[in-house]
Design a protein around this motif. Structure first.
Motif, PDB file in Angstrom:
ATOM      1  N   GLY A 299     137.378  40.994 127.536  1.00 61.62           N
ATOM      2  CA  GLY A 299     138.108  41.831 126.597  1.00 61.62           C
ATOM      3  C   GLY A 299     138.481  43.203 127.098  1.00 61.62           C
ATOM      4  N   SER A 300     138.144  43.550 128.330  1.00 63.92           N
ATOM      5  CA  SER A 300     138.445  44.910 128.792  1.00 63.92           C
ATOM      6  C   SER A 300     138.458  44.969 130.314  1.00 63.92           C
ATOM      7  CB  SER A 300     137.414  45.909 128.247  1.00 63.92           C
ATOM      8  OG  SER A 300     136.141  45.634 128.803  1.00 63.92           O
ATOM      9  N   LEU A 301     138.890  46.131 130.808  1.00 61.13           N
ATOM     10  CA  LEU A 301     138.813  46.421 132.240  1.00 61.13           C
ATOM     11  C   LEU A 301     137.650  47.363 132.471  1.00 61.13           C
ATOM     12  CD1 LEU A 301     142.599  47.060 132.995  1.00 61.13           C
ATOM     13  CD2 LEU A 301     141.315  44.935 133.229  1.00 61.13           C
ATOM     14  N   GLY A 302     137.028  47.260 133.621  1.00 56.88           N
ATOM     15  CA  GLY A 302     135.890  48.120 133.875  1.00 56.88           C
ATOM     16  C   GLY A 302     135.740  48.447 135.346  1.00 56.88           C
ATOM     17  N   ARG A 303     134.623  49.113 135.637  1.00 60.64           N
ATOM     18  CA  ARG A 303     134.300  49.498 137.008  1.00 60.64           C
ATOM     19  C   ARG A 303     132.936  48.928 137.356  1.00 60.64           C
ATOM     20  NH1 ARG A 303     136.918  51.469 140.967  1.00 60.64           N
ATOM     21  NH2 ARG A 303     135.874  53.451 141.330  1.00 60.64           N
ATOM     22  N   ALA A 304     132.774  48.609 138.622  1.00 61.72           N
ATOM     23  CA  ALA A 304     131.480  48.193 139.141  1.00 61.72           C
ATOM     24  C   ALA A 304     131.305  48.834 140.506  1.00 61.72           C
ATOM     25  CB  ALA A 304     131.393  46.674 139.240  1.00 61.72           C
ATOM     26  N   PHE A 305     130.050  48.963 140.920  1.00 61.52           N
ATOM     27  CA  PHE A 305     129.751  49.614 142.202  1.00 61.52           C
ATOM     28  C   PHE A 305     128.750  48.761 142.951  1.00 61.52           C
ATOM     29  CE2 PHE A 305     131.121  52.664 139.141  1.00 61.52           C
ATOM     30  CZ  PHE A 305     132.066  53.407 139.836  1.00 61.52           C
ATOM     31  N   THR A 306     129.026  48.590 144.228  1.00 63.69           N
ATOM     32  CA  THR A 306     128.123  47.801 145.058  1.00 63.69           C
ATOM     33  C   THR A 306     127.608  48.666 146.194  1.00 63.69           C
ATOM     34  OG1 THR A 306     129.995  46.961 146.371  1.00 63.69           O
ATOM     35  CG2 THR A 306     129.255  45.615 144.520  1.00 63.69           C
ATOM     36  N   LEU A 307     126.361  48.434 146.544  1.00 62.20           N
ATOM     37  CA  LEU A 307     125.708  49.167 147.627  1.00 62.20           C
ATOM     38  C   LEU A 307     124.958  48.163 148.477  1.00 62.20           C
ATOM     39  CD1 LEU A 307     124.898  52.006 148.809  1.00 62.20           C
ATOM     40  CD2 LEU A 307     122.839  51.823 147.382  1.00 62.20           C
ATOM     41  N   ILE A 308     125.256  48.130 149.773  1.00 59.85           N
ATOM     42  CA  ILE A 308     124.525  47.267 150.696  1.00 59.85           C
ATOM     43  C   ILE A 308     124.243  48.063 151.964  1.00 59.85           C
ATOM     44  CG2 ILE A 308     125.613  45.156 149.804  1.00 59.85           C
ATOM     45  CD1 ILE A 308     127.274  45.125 152.420  1.00 59.85           C
ATOM     46  N   GLY A 309     123.416  47.507 152.819  1.00 55.94           N
ATOM     47  CA  GLY A 309     123.121  48.133 154.096  1.00 55.94           C
ATOM     48  C   GLY A 309     124.100  47.679 155.173  1.00 55.94           C
ATOM     49  N   ARG A 310     124.346  48.557 156.128  1.00 58.44           N
ATOM     50  CA  ARG A 310     125.260  48.194 157.219  1.00 58.44           C
ATOM     51  C   ARG A 310     124.745  46.989 157.995  1.00 58.44           C
ATOM     52  NH1 ARG A 310     125.359  49.313 162.600  1.00 58.44           N
ATOM     53  NH2 ARG A 310     123.669  50.851 162.460  1.00 58.44           N
ATOM     54  N   LEU A 311     123.420  46.832 158.087  1.00 63.30           N
ATOM     55  CA  LEU A 311     122.834  45.761 158.887  1.00 63.30           C
ATOM     56  C   LEU A 311     122.538  44.511 158.076  1.00 63.30           C
ATOM     57  CD1 LEU A 311     120.355  47.957 160.972  1.00 63.30           C
ATOM     58  CD2 LEU A 311     122.689  47.267 161.546  1.00 63.30           C
ATOM     59  N   ASP A 312     122.817  44.537 156.759  1.00 63.20           N
ATOM     60  CA  ASP A 312     122.550  43.362 155.928  1.00 63.20           C
ATOM     61  C   ASP A 312     123.475  42.217 156.316  1.00 63.20           C
ATOM     62  OD1 ASP A 312     120.720  44.889 154.611  1.00 63.20           O
ATOM     63  OD2 ASP A 312     121.982  45.288 152.868  1.00 63.20           O
ATOM     64  N   SER A 313     122.968  41.014 156.187  1.00 63.20           N
ATOM     65  CA  SER A 313     123.739  39.822 156.537  1.00 63.20           C
ATOM     66  C   SER A 313     124.159  39.088 155.273  1.00 63.20           C
ATOM     67  CB  SER A 313     122.905  38.880 157.410  1.00 63.20           C
ATOM     68  OG  SER A 313     123.569  37.644 157.561  1.00 63.20           O
ATOM     69  N   TRP A 314     125.397  38.556 155.302  1.00 63.20           N
ATOM     70  CA  TRP A 314     125.899  37.764 154.180  1.00 63.20           C
ATOM     71  C   TRP A 314     125.605  36.277 154.373  1.00 63.20           C
ATOM     72  CZ3 TRP A 314     127.421  40.282 149.980  1.00 63.20           C
ATOM     73  CH2 TRP A 314     127.838  41.604 150.112  1.00 63.20           C
ATOM     74  N   GLU A 315     124.949  35.947 155.453  1.00 58.84           N
ATOM     75  CA  GLU A 315     124.661  34.539 155.707  1.00 58.84           C
ATOM     76  C   GLU A 315     123.609  34.031 154.716  1.00 58.84           C
ATOM     77  OE1 GLU A 315     126.231  32.668 157.901  1.00 58.84           O
ATOM     78  OE2 GLU A 315     127.456  34.375 158.582  1.00 58.84           O
ATOM     79  N   ARG A 316     123.720  32.761 154.379  1.00 55.45           N
ATOM     80  CA  ARG A 316     122.738  32.155 153.463  1.00 55.45           C
ATOM     81  C   ARG A 316     121.434  31.804 154.192  1.00 55.45           C
ATOM     82  NH1 ARG A 316     124.900  30.814 148.578  1.00 55.45           N
ATOM     83  NH2 ARG A 316     127.169  30.839 148.435  1.00 55.45           N
ATOM     84  N   GLN A 317     121.575  31.556 155.492  1.00 59.54           N
ATOM     85  CA  GLN A 317     120.381  31.181 156.244  1.00 59.54           C
ATOM     86  C   GLN A 317     119.653  32.436 156.733  1.00 59.54           C
ATOM     87  OE1 GLN A 317     123.504  29.938 157.115  1.00 59.54           O
ATOM     88  NE2 GLN A 317     123.267  28.074 155.887  1.00 59.54           N
ATOM     89  N   GLY A 318     118.402  32.268 157.053  1.00 62.59           N
ATOM     90  CA  GLY A 318     117.623  33.373 157.612  1.00 62.59           C
ATOM     91  C   GLY A 318     116.853  34.113 156.535  1.00 62.59           C
TER      92      GLY A 318
END
Length: 1079
Positions: free
Chosen positions: A431-450
């Motif tokens: 029903g509306s538009l909004g804002r969200a904010f994400t914070l991650i580390g430079r060394l974080d991995s997006w891989e599912r394994q590990g």
């Protein structure tokens, strides 16, 4: 340098994952077409994949079908026919998968690239670079067919990649060099010596990769670039009607078919590789599709069997680009930052950004499309994108921050970020538009394994530090193997009592300082994982926000350019604002700058920019930019400007402007009136030359006694146009001119005398004793058309006013003024033996002669230096404008250089150029004038030059520098007495004139110059060009008869004549004659 002609695309298709993105991406394509990055006639289509993650092969087949369908409809067919492909150049661009560092995908990731010479100011996205590469580098020369290009890579291609299309058939892949080590995690081609593809390896073994190594030690990387010939494209298109490949297209899905995923390289292209057997192909599974179940495997085998039947007969070859480079945009933050920053560069990269304190940006950092107010520190290897930050803010090394505004940036105060990725997102919420904010580390991995990390620490460390628990992030029934960064519900999108902000994530960096309140607030919010967030991202709002910020920083820059008088062109920004539907803020900024300007030059340039905006809004329709600008509706705003009420005048102009925006014809007319408003301010600036006009009283001549002024013409040898206001006082001017007699005569003159009758008798004629037009003025009303250049006797009337003989705004009638000051009236005659539009400075010299004769007849002595400035004043009163070179050239004797500095009040200084003994006569023997028979229209040329100058077109600004510099060089050539060197400068000068005023060289004149070229050291049209006199520096002396014979042999040359010319060493002469009967 002009962009070489590229591919004239028939269709460009941009495929994307989500249907909600289609409209936003369609607009982006159309904007690029308006910028002329894409040909005007190209059909543009943004197209959602028929099924999310349908695969690159499925997306390609669906896009090919849609292209064929649209072209079939255009051609009048009622069904899809592949015949339309035979004359089509089609480009399919794949957006690919989600990208963790840009909500609009890798295609719209902005790069640290700026093109100052581009016709339209714009951010450079990866899509723009790929479009340029496909259109101007890889595509040219190819036959009709279909290009497929992934947008998930950074490419570099040399201007001439050396790809031959002779005898081409089948399909072709484009490969770039990579190291064997890099290839271990990518795709490579195995080819035979003729370039036929034998196999395609993805993450191959070391042995497989070694078989692919080329003589240069590199391997050919799979780059995401494919070309299908028309025949191969027809075979591929034919698969859309049969199951199961019909399910790759929207038509199949709309018919209820089960979706099928298909890889472009490891399904479609692999079946054409020579060494691949049918058994191995049917048993294989494309690596980009992940693991599938038994039913999916059977379905995939059926799809592959159909591909084998259709495409196996097609030849697949590879074109290798050894000097190019390929880099896949991975999900590694470190790799992404390395693509945005240049560690070896000694300063920060600031691209399309405005930074108040650039010294706080460390070398090796990057700022793209940002506004940074106050102290904002940025560490090495860090990048900012699409941010409007207000300090104090400290961002350390290894950070990427994107999408924050000033209010949100307050959350960064007091923190020091290091090795972090902080992003603001526009999201769709119920029903509306909004804002969200994400914070991650430079060394974080997006891989599912590990084991996985978050904020550069293990999950265990993170839980211990923050108090967050695993049940906060994952459902209890989520298997441990699937508990990773992608699936962790970390990111708040809705809070029960307030808006979400960056602080809802940043508290995790120092949880002890926030106590337990921040953790409780975080737990109370509705949170999504990264995977869950992706479908909620609002690309349209993201692109709109970026566009708004880009124009905010661009307007800030434009205001600085105007107020600090920088020679930067605002035309690219004007075009960008108009193309993207944002002219309003630009016009408002220009109004503010004009109203607040303390310098008439700044205000006039801002008004000229408004005219350019209005002209651009007309989109090439509505008529010519040059034209009349005296509509009665605009007179009230003009009146305010004339009286110095700048702020009131600007407001009145804006109110009137608002009534003229509805259609192109009105926009063009409004633009003309804004140029007229700028002319008012130019006139006021030039009138400061009056500071240098002085007169001394002298004995009044007897009534009836003529004062006769005679003048030579002038020939300009270098620097013309640099004397033209506003160039003369904004850049500074220098012109070298010669006073010359034509056929032994001083062709320009004026005479004045007092008469007993309190009236003004004016006469204009071709010679002193032949007055063709006579006017008698007995009232002030008879003089009021003095500012209309084409009115009878306008120049003479303006001279009477500028000489102070008449006060046009006085309450006293004309006869009272004349009787009171002079005991009677005046008679003033002017003449010129030169044709109208000669280019020899006639009108300005004539004005100087008239002023000189009139002042002396009125009992005043005026120096030649004062006369030069008086003529500047007179031509502004007359509203013809013009520079100072003509009166300098004709009133001052011999060879001289006139100069004006880049300042107001406008002052002209003249320096005599000394030459070797006997050189004046030698020069006269080698100098000839040729009347071309073409009348020069200097006013239109002048309007065009002023428009180009105010736009600060780079070529015009550079040319102004060269004009002034060459004047110094030309003066030195005169001092040396070198005719060949002078000829070189003369020819160069003509090229400079043509660059300043394109169109000033009529075709007939060009023919004449070509014929005369073997006989001369150099030649140029006099003055502004366009017609009038051509002057020649001949190789041999006294060549009049020789050149007459040369020209007589040329057909189609009419009304020309050749004239002797000699340097005049007297300049303006004044003498008193006896009285004679009044005429």
């Amino acid at each position: 340098m002009a962009q070489p002609k590229g591919v004239d695309w028939t269709v460009i298709i941009l495929t994307c994952q989500y249907k909600d993105s289609v409209q936003a991406f369609q607009r982006e394509l159309e904007v690029r077409q308006k910028r002329e990055q894409i040909p005007a006639g190209t059909l543009l289509l943004a197209l959602e994949d028929p099924e999310t993650r349908v695969g690159s092969g499925g997306a390609t087949l669906n896009a090919l079908l849609v292209a064929a369908e649209h072209l079939s409809a255009r051609a009048g067919f009622t069904v899809v026919t592949s015949a339309v492909l035979h004359s089509a150049w089609i480009l399919i661009l794949h957006m690919g998968r989600d990208f963790p560092f840009d909500d609009c995908g890798r295609a719209f990731t902005c790069l640290p690239v700026e093109h100052p010479q581009a016709p339209v100011e714009a951010l450079v996205c990866n899509l723009d670079c790929l479009l340029d590469i496909m259109t101007h580098r890889l595509g040219p020369g190819c036959p009709p067919g279909v290009w497929v290009c992934s947008t998930d890579m950074l490419l570099s291609v040399p201007p001439k990649p050396g790809i031959s299309w002779d005898g081409f058939q089948g399909a072709r892949v484009i490969a770039f060099p990579g190291s064997p080590a890099y290839a271990l995690s990518h795709g490579v081609y195995l080819t035979d010596p003729q370039g036929c593809v034998l196999d395609i390896y993805y993450r191959g073994t070391e042995a497989e990769i070694q078989r692919c190594v080329r003589p240069d030690g590199n391997v050919p990387l799979v780059s995401g670039l494919v070309f299908f010939s028309v025949e191969t494209a027809e075979h591929l298109l034919a698969t859309h009607v049969s199951s199961p490949l019909d399910a790759c297209t929207y038509m199949g899905l709309d018919s209820g078919a089960q979706p099928v995923k298909l890889s472009l390289f490891f399904d479609i292209m692999l079946c054409m590789a020579r060494n691949v057997s049918r058994e191995d192909f049917l048993a294989g599974w494309p690596p980009e599709m992940g693991q599938g179940n038994m039913h999916a495997a059977g379905y995939q085998q059926s799809a592959r069997a159909q591909l084998w039947r259709e495409l196996r007969s097609q030849v697949l070859t590879m074109a290798y680009v050894p000097d190019g480079s390929y880099s896949y945009l991975t999900s590694s933050a470190s790799e992404f930052l390395s693509s945005l920053t240049l560690p070896g560069v000694p300063r920060a990269q600031i691209v399309h950004s405005q930074v108040e304190e650039p010294a706080l940006l460390t070398a090796g950092s990057s700022v793209i499309s940002c506004l940074l107010e106050g102290p904002v520190h940025l560490g090495p290897g860090s990048a900012l994108q699409h941010c409007h930050l207000r300090g104090p803010i400290h961002i350390g090394a290894g950070c990427f921050v994107s999408g924050l505004d000033t209010a949100e940036s307050k959350a960064l105060h007091g923190l020091e970020l290091r090795d972090l990725v902080l992003q603001g997102h526009h999201v769709w919420l119920p029903g509306s538009l909004g804002r969200a904010f994400t914070l991650i580390g430079r060394l974080d991995s997006w891989e599912r394994q590990g084991p996985g990390t978050y904020l550069n620490m293990s999950w265990g460390e993170f839980f211990k530090k923050t108090g967050v628990r695993d049940w906060d992030l994952w459902d209890p029934d989520t298997p441990p193997a699937e508990r990773c960064l992608l699936s962790a519900c970390l990111f708040p999108v809705l809070h029960p009592s307030r808006a979400v902000g960056p602080g809802d994530m940043l508290w995790m960096l120092h949880p002890q300082e926030a106590g337990g309140e921040a953790l409780r607030a975080w737990r109370a919010s509705w949170r999504l994982s990264w995977e869950q967030l992706q479908p909620h991202l609002n690309q349209a709002a993201t692109l709109a926000s970026r566009r708004d910020l880009f124009f905010r920083q661009a307007l800030w820059k434009a205001q600085q350019v105007l107020e600090t008088r920088q020679d930067l062109s605002l035309c690219p920004l004007i075009r960008a604002a108009v193309h993207e539907g944002c002219p309003g803020p630009l016009l408002a900024m220009l109004d503010r700058v004009t109203a607040g300007a303390g310098d008439p030059g700044v205000a006039a340039r801002a008004l000229a920019c408004v005219a350019d905006v209005l002209g651009c809004m007309a989109e090439g329709q509505g008529g010519l930019r040059s034209g009349p600008g005296a509509n009665p509706e605009w007179m009230q705003p003009f009146s305010h400007l004339e009286h110095g009420d700048l702020a009131v005048g600007v407001e009145a102009l804006a109110q009137e402007r608002s009534k003229w925006l509805s259609r192109p014809a009105l926009l063009v007319r409004a633009a003309r009136h804004y140029e007229g408003a700028a002319q008012i301010l130019i006139r006021q600036a030039v009138m400061t030359a009056q500071h240098f006009v002085t007169t001394e009283p002298t004995e009044l001549p007897a009534p009836g006694q003529w004062v006769v002024a005679e003048c030579p013409a002038r020939v300009d040898f270098s620097g013309g146009w640099s004397d033209t206001p506003p160039i003369a006082y904004e850049h500074g001017g220098a012109v070298l001119g010669l006073a010359v007699r034509v056929d032994g005569r001083r062709p320009i003159g004026a005479r004045a005398r007092r008469i007993p009758e309190p009236e003004l008798r004016l006469a204009v004629g071709p010679q002193q004793d032949q007055m063709a037009m006579k006017i008698v003025c007995r009232s002030l009303d008879d003089l009021r058309d003095y500012c209309q250049p084409h009115a009878p006797g306008a120049l003479l009337k303006a001279a009477l006013i500028c000489a102070g003989v008449v006060h046009i705004r006085s309450e006293h009638p004309l006869h009272e003024q004349l009787l009171h000051a002079f005991g009677g009236g005046f008679e003033l005659h002017t003449w010129s033996e030169l044709p109208h539009g000669s280019g020899l400075g006639t009108s300005s010299i004539l004005a100087g002669a008239a002023l000189a004769a009139l002042q002396r007849a009125a009992g005043r002595v005026v120096s030649t230096e004062s006369l030069i400035h008086s003529v500047l004043h007179l031509e502004q009163v007359l509203t013809t404008g013009g520079g100072w070179q003509d009166q300098v050239g004709g009133l001052m004797p011999g060879i001289k250089v006139g100069r004006s500095r880049a300042q107001l009040p406008l002052k002209v200084e003249v320096e005599e150029v000394s030459v070797p003994d006997g050189f004046v006569q030698k020069l006269s023997d080698h100098l000839l004038l040729v009347y071309t028979g073409k009348t020069r229209l200097a006013r239109n040329l002048l309007q065009d030059v002023l428009r180009s100058w105010y736009a600060r077109r780079p070529a015009v600004v550079q040319n102004a520098h060269r004009l002034v510099q060459q004047t110094q060089d030309c003066a030195e050539a005169f001092r040396q007495g070198s005719l060949p060197l002078l000829g070189q400068y003369l020819t160069s000068y003509w090229e400079q004139k043509k660059l300043m005023a394109p169109g000033c060289e009529p075709l007939a004149v060009r023919r004449m110059m070509d014929v005369l070229a073997p006989h001369v050291y150099g030649q140029s049209l006099a003055g502004a060009g366009g017609g009038g006199f051509l002057y020649l520096l001949t190789k041999k002396p006294r060549q009049k008869e020789v050149l007459e014979a040369v020209l007589a042999k040329i057909e189609g040359l009419d009304n020309y004549s050749i004239h002797l010319v000699e340097v005049d060493t007297q300049g303006l002469s004044l003498q008193l004659l006896g009285s004679e009967a009044s005429t």
